[in-house]
Design a protein around this motif. Structure first.
Motif, PDB file in Angstrom:
ATOM      1  N   ILE A 191     -14.104  -0.391   5.803  1.00 36.85           N
ATOM      2  CA  ILE A 191     -14.242   0.895   5.761  1.00 36.85           C
ATOM      3  C   ILE A 191     -13.311   1.784   6.512  1.00 36.85           C
ATOM      4  CG2 ILE A 191     -16.148   1.122   7.062  1.00 36.85           C
ATOM      5  CD1 ILE A 191     -17.158   3.108   5.059  1.00 36.85           C
ATOM      6  N   ILE A 192     -12.712   2.766   5.941  1.00 39.18           N
ATOM      7  CA  ILE A 192     -11.731   3.402   6.784  1.00 39.18           C
ATOM      8  C   ILE A 192     -12.152   4.930   6.524  1.00 39.18           C
ATOM      9  CG2 ILE A 192      -9.465   4.200   6.757  1.00 39.18           C
ATOM     10  CD1 ILE A 192      -8.784   1.598   5.376  1.00 39.18           C
ATOM     11  N   PHE A 193     -12.138   5.761   7.762  1.00 40.59           N
ATOM     12  CA  PHE A 193     -12.418   7.063   7.875  1.00 40.59           C
ATOM     13  C   PHE A 193     -11.227   7.993   8.173  1.00 40.59           C
ATOM     14  CE2 PHE A 193     -16.295   4.465   9.244  1.00 40.59           C
ATOM     15  CZ  PHE A 193     -17.367   5.104   8.491  1.00 40.59           C
ATOM     16  N   GLY A 194     -11.055   8.778   7.602  1.00 41.20           N
ATOM     17  CA  GLY A 194      -9.700   9.515   7.457  1.00 41.20           C
ATOM     18  C   GLY A 194     -10.393  10.973   7.964  1.00 41.20           C
ATOM     19  N   CYS A 195      -9.842  11.361   9.268  1.00 48.73           N
ATOM     20  CA  CYS A 195     -10.573  12.537  10.012  1.00 48.73           C
ATOM     21  C   CYS A 195      -9.880  13.977   9.741  1.00 48.73           C
ATOM     22  CB  CYS A 195     -10.985  12.318  11.279  1.00 48.73           C
ATOM     23  SG  CYS A 195     -12.071  10.721  11.341  1.00 48.73           S
ATOM     24  N   THR A 196      -8.962  14.380   8.883  1.00 51.77           N
ATOM     25  CA  THR A 196      -8.630  15.535   8.761  1.00 51.77           C
ATOM     26  C   THR A 196      -8.475  15.917   7.439  1.00 51.77           C
ATOM     27  OG1 THR A 196      -7.032  17.149   9.640  1.00 51.77           O
ATOM     28  CG2 THR A 196      -6.390  15.167   9.027  1.00 51.77           C
ATOM     29  N   PHE A 197      -8.442  17.424   6.924  1.00 49.62           N
ATOM     30  CA  PHE A 197      -8.437  17.600   5.668  1.00 49.62           C
ATOM     31  C   PHE A 197      -7.016  17.304   4.840  1.00 49.62           C
ATOM     32  CE2 PHE A 197      -7.061  20.759   2.598  1.00 49.62           C
ATOM     33  CZ  PHE A 197      -8.165  20.980   1.460  1.00 49.62           C
ATOM     34  N   GLU A 198      -5.925  17.227   5.741  1.00 50.86           N
ATOM     35  CA  GLU A 198      -4.688  16.954   4.986  1.00 50.86           C
ATOM     36  C   GLU A 198      -4.460  15.520   4.822  1.00 50.86           C
ATOM     37  OE1 GLU A 198      -3.820  20.725   7.201  1.00 50.86           O
ATOM     38  OE2 GLU A 198      -5.097  18.878   7.651  1.00 50.86           O
ATOM     39  N   TYR A 199      -5.475  14.536   5.261  1.00 52.10           N
ATOM     40  CA  TYR A 199      -5.382  13.260   4.753  1.00 52.10           C
ATOM     41  C   TYR A 199      -5.992  12.957   3.419  1.00 52.10           C
ATOM     42  CZ  TYR A 199      -4.587  11.803   9.952  1.00 52.10           C
ATOM     43  OH  TYR A 199      -4.072  11.709  10.972  1.00 52.10           O
ATOM     44  N   GLN A 200      -6.359  13.968   2.732  1.00 54.75           N
ATOM     45  CA  GLN A 200      -7.332  13.689   1.277  1.00 54.75           C
ATOM     46  C   GLN A 200      -6.322  12.854   0.351  1.00 54.75           C
ATOM     47  OE1 GLN A 200     -10.041  16.513  -0.659  1.00 54.75           O
ATOM     48  NE2 GLN A 200      -8.184  16.909  -1.693  1.00 54.75           N
ATOM     49  N   ASP A 201      -5.253  13.417   0.104  1.00 53.58           N
ATOM     50  CA  ASP A 201      -4.406  12.776  -1.128  1.00 53.58           C
ATOM     51  C   ASP A 201      -3.915  11.737  -0.727  1.00 53.58           C
ATOM     52  OD1 ASP A 201      -4.891  15.291  -2.580  1.00 53.58           O
ATOM     53  OD2 ASP A 201      -3.108  16.210  -2.361  1.00 53.58           O
ATOM     54  N   PRO A 202      -3.271  11.441   0.540  1.00 54.94           N
ATOM     55  CA  PRO A 202      -2.718  10.083   0.900  1.00 54.94           C
ATOM     56  C   PRO A 202      -3.808   9.093   1.103  1.00 54.94           C
ATOM     57  CG  PRO A 202      -1.873  11.932   2.403  1.00 54.94           C
ATOM     58  CD  PRO A 202      -3.011  12.545   1.674  1.00 54.94           C
ATOM     59  N   MET A 203      -4.934   9.544   1.230  1.00 59.46           N
ATOM     60  CA  MET A 203      -6.152   8.577   1.321  1.00 59.46           C
ATOM     61  C   MET A 203      -6.708   8.070   0.009  1.00 59.46           C
ATOM     62  SD  MET A 203     -10.121   8.631   3.198  1.00 59.46           S
ATOM     63  CE  MET A 203      -9.639   7.701   4.396  1.00 59.46           C
ATOM     64  N   ALA A 204      -6.707   9.334  -1.208  1.00 59.16           N
ATOM     65  CA  ALA A 204      -6.636   8.875  -2.513  1.00 59.16           C
ATOM     66  C   ALA A 204      -5.998   7.778  -2.967  1.00 59.16           C
ATOM     67  CB  ALA A 204      -7.003  10.323  -3.238  1.00 59.16           C
ATOM     68  N   SER A 205      -4.533   8.044  -2.658  1.00 60.46           N
ATOM     69  CA  SER A 205      -3.644   7.340  -3.135  1.00 60.46           C
ATOM     70  C   SER A 205      -3.596   5.727  -2.865  1.00 60.46           C
ATOM     71  CB  SER A 205      -2.358   7.742  -2.512  1.00 60.46           C
ATOM     72  OG  SER A 205      -1.197   6.929  -3.135  1.00 60.46           O
ATOM     73  N   VAL A 206      -4.202   5.604  -1.563  1.00 57.43           N
ATOM     74  CA  VAL A 206      -4.523   4.103  -0.950  1.00 57.43           C
ATOM     75  C   VAL A 206      -5.835   3.563  -1.429  1.00 57.43           C
ATOM     76  CG1 VAL A 206      -4.667   2.877   0.990  1.00 57.43           C
ATOM     77  CG2 VAL A 206      -3.132   4.621   1.192  1.00 57.43           C
ATOM     78  N   ALA A 207      -6.666   4.420  -1.585  1.00 55.29           N
ATOM     79  CA  ALA A 207      -7.925   3.943  -2.194  1.00 55.29           C
ATOM     80  C   ALA A 207      -7.740   3.482  -3.786  1.00 55.29           C
ATOM     81  CB  ALA A 207      -9.024   5.227  -2.143  1.00 55.29           C
ATOM     82  N   GLU A 208      -6.950   4.270  -4.493  1.00 57.21           N
ATOM     83  CA  GLU A 208      -6.673   3.556  -5.809  1.00 57.21           C
ATOM     84  C   GLU A 208      -5.992   2.246  -5.570  1.00 57.21           C
ATOM     85  OE1 GLU A 208      -4.948   5.604  -9.903  1.00 57.21           O
ATOM     86  OE2 GLU A 208      -4.436   6.420  -8.116  1.00 57.21           O
ATOM     87  N   GLN A 209      -5.341   1.994  -4.730  1.00 57.03           N
ATOM     88  CA  GLN A 209      -4.583   0.540  -4.599  1.00 57.03           C
ATOM     89  C   GLN A 209      -5.516  -0.504  -4.241  1.00 57.03           C
ATOM     90  OE1 GLN A 209      -0.322   1.008  -3.208  1.00 57.03           O
ATOM     91  NE2 GLN A 209      -0.883   3.248  -2.791  1.00 57.03           N
ATOM     92  N   TYR A 210      -6.483   0.032  -3.381  1.00 56.59           N
ATOM     93  CA  TYR A 210      -7.208  -1.197  -2.580  1.00 56.59           C
ATOM     94  C   TYR A 210      -8.798  -0.827  -3.229  1.00 56.59           C
ATOM     95  CZ  TYR A 210      -2.992  -1.983  -0.115  1.00 56.59           C
ATOM     96  OH  TYR A 210      -1.956  -2.556   0.123  1.00 56.59           O
ATOM     97  N   PRO A 211      -9.249  -1.102  -4.312  1.00 59.24           N
ATOM     98  CA  PRO A 211     -10.683  -0.679  -4.904  1.00 59.24           C
ATOM     99  C   PRO A 211     -11.579  -1.460  -3.909  1.00 59.24           C
ATOM    100  CG  PRO A 211      -9.368  -2.241  -6.399  1.00 59.24           C
ATOM    101  CD  PRO A 211      -8.345  -1.834  -5.171  1.00 59.24           C
ATOM    102  N   ASP A 212     -11.346  -2.712  -3.381  1.00 60.95           N
ATOM    103  CA  ASP A 212     -12.352  -3.555  -2.509  1.00 60.95           C
ATOM    104  C   ASP A 212     -12.505  -2.856  -1.245  1.00 60.95           C
ATOM    105  OD1 ASP A 212     -12.951  -4.977  -4.864  1.00 60.95           O
ATOM    106  OD2 ASP A 212     -11.056  -6.248  -4.611  1.00 60.95           O
ATOM    107  N   THR A 213     -11.739  -2.132  -0.643  1.00 61.89           N
ATOM    108  CA  THR A 213     -12.091  -1.395   0.567  1.00 61.89           C
ATOM    109  C   THR A 213     -12.800   0.076   0.386  1.00 61.89           C
ATOM    110  OG1 THR A 213     -10.049  -2.466   1.514  1.00 61.89           O
ATOM    111  CG2 THR A 213     -10.929  -0.509   2.721  1.00 61.89           C
ATOM    112  N   TYR A 214     -13.815   0.388   1.269  1.00 62.69           N
ATOM    113  CA  TYR A 214     -14.328   1.457   1.189  1.00 62.69           C
ATOM    114  C   TYR A 214     -13.476   2.805   2.069  1.00 62.69           C
ATOM    115  CZ  TYR A 214     -18.342  -0.970  -0.470  1.00 62.69           C
ATOM    116  OH  TYR A 214     -19.013  -1.794  -1.038  1.00 62.69           O
ATOM    117  N   PHE A 215     -13.446   3.847   1.472  1.00 63.01           N
ATOM    118  CA  PHE A 215     -12.844   5.037   2.249  1.00 63.01           C
ATOM    119  C   PHE A 215     -13.806   6.337   2.461  1.00 63.01           C
ATOM    120  CE2 PHE A 215      -9.719   2.436   0.260  1.00 63.01           C
ATOM    121  CZ  PHE A 215      -8.581   2.207   1.286  1.00 63.01           C
TER     122      PHE A 215
END
Length: 382
Positions: free
Chosen positions: A124-148
């Motif tokens: 599981i990966i925690f992204g701790c600021t508002f501006e990380y939203q879109d970059p995290m969503a992009s990576v989450a889509e590529q790695y469906p077996d990891t939690y974000f």
């Protein structure tokens, strides 16, 4: 490099193992501030400055690895410091947990860091600021077996949740204290970006002040940054020139609070206890206790029950609170705030009652608020 799309998913493994597997000693690791490399800490939280002290990680098959990505250094006694304290707390509590973090990651670099963790061993990966939203969503889509989990944003996906606390409740209480102690009836607020999260805090602070002092007004200066101590100090000094005698802030550093204390006016911090910085001029601070979210979330990863959700709890959950009072805060302010806090906990006080936002739902309050309440001077910048 492991291709997760062609291996058994971590969520399948963790669900199968549950909590009955072999529990091993887990270490936790920290970043070196370089914006992408992780160093290691000891299992009790280790060195807060991110220096490498060594750890052999978790040896049990049911261990969980959690990673945090921060936009500023953890030693700033602000936003990232508070998140890292939450990380250290859960690392100390669970011997099956291994933690990692990387600090001072610019939003433009965050996608690379998220991907590095996803390609590695992070469950599981925690992204701790508002501006990380879109970059995290992009990576989450590529790695469906990891939690974000994304902090402060509004997007969710099947494997990406969002989390925040109703810090506007402690801000309202801090505003009440400010409205009680002010002598000029002019309060100052150094703000970061004009997004709903920050506007919500400004309005709650102003409403708290107005609830005890209908002459109190709030002046705002924007820095358009989360962490820029020189600019924060400059904004605070501009407010001091306008006769404010209580200062509040919404940044990752205590610069505005320090400027206020140096000028001899009441100082209200944010994120973390800041009484040692402001001394006799300290009023209080709305503060975070992120372990109240991180603990149950990481437990759900281990037992296979994690689900994407939109966490947004208030002071009743313990996720946020008001710090201890400064040494010179009058009893009248303490009593007023204590009574209001009890009313919030009992459901008898709604922070937004009597304002233009009374009756608005959580979706509006969380992601659509874009204007000031009457007690705030000026207009929100476009």
């Amino acid at each position: 490099m492991v291709d997760k799309k062609h291996t058994k998913s971590r969520r399948e493994l963790l669900t199968a193992l549950g909590a009955a597997g072999i529990t091993g000693l887990a270490g936790c690791s920290g970043g070196d501030g370089g914006g992408g490399e992780a160093a290691t800490d000891t299992a009790d939280g280790g060195a807060a400055d991110g220096t490498a002290t060594g750890s052999d990680g978790g040896s049990g098959t049911d261990s969980v690895t959690a990673a945090w990505v921060y936009n500023s250094e953890v030693g700033d006694l602000g936003w990232s410091w508070a998140h890292n304290e939450g990380r250290k707390a859960v690392a100390a509590e669970y011997d099956w947990l291994e933690t990692e973090y990387t600090e001072a990651v610019a939003p433009a670099d965050s996608e690379r860091v998220f991907e590095q963790y996803a390609q590695g061993d992070a469950d599981i990966i925690f992204g701790c600021t508002f501006e990380y939203q879109d970059p995290m969503a992009s990576v989450a889509e590529q790695y469906p077996d990891t939690y974000f989990e994304h902090n402060t944003g509004y997007l969710t996906m099947e494997n990406m949740g969002r989390y925040m606390g109703r810090i506007y409740q402690p801000r309202y209480l801090a505003g009440q204290a400010a409205g009680t102690v002010t002598e000029t009836d002019t309060l100052g607020y150094v703000a970061a970006f004009p997004i709903p999260e920050v506007i919500r805090g400004i309005n709650a602070y102003a409403l708290g002040a107005a609830s005890v002092n209908d002459s109190a007004t709030l002046k705002v200066r924007w820095t358009n940054s989360w962490f820029d101590p020189p600019t924060e100090s400059e904004a605070a000094n501009a407010l001091l020139d306008e006769d404010v005698d209580v200062m509040a802030q919404h940044q990752d550093s205590p610069a505005a609070l320090r400027a206020a204390a140096d000028a001899g006016i009441w100082a209200t911090g944010y994120d973390a206890p800041m009484g040692d910085i402001a001394g006799e001029n300290y009023l209080t601070s709305p503060i975070w206790h992120w372990e109240e979210f991180y603990g149950p979330t990481i437990e759900s990863v281990r037992d296979g029950t994690w689900e994407s959700d939109a966490y947004w709890e208030g002071i009743e959950s313990g996720i946020c609170s008001l710090d201890d009072w400064g040494p010179e805060v009058p009893q009248a302010a303490k009593d007023t705030v204590s009574e209001a806090r009890s009313a919030i906990l009992d459901g008898e006080l709604n922070v937004w009652a009597g304002s233009a936002f009374e009756g608005e739902g959580d979706e509006f309050l969380f992601q659509e608020m874009s204007s000031y309440v009457d007690a705030v001077e000026g207009e929100v910048p476009s």
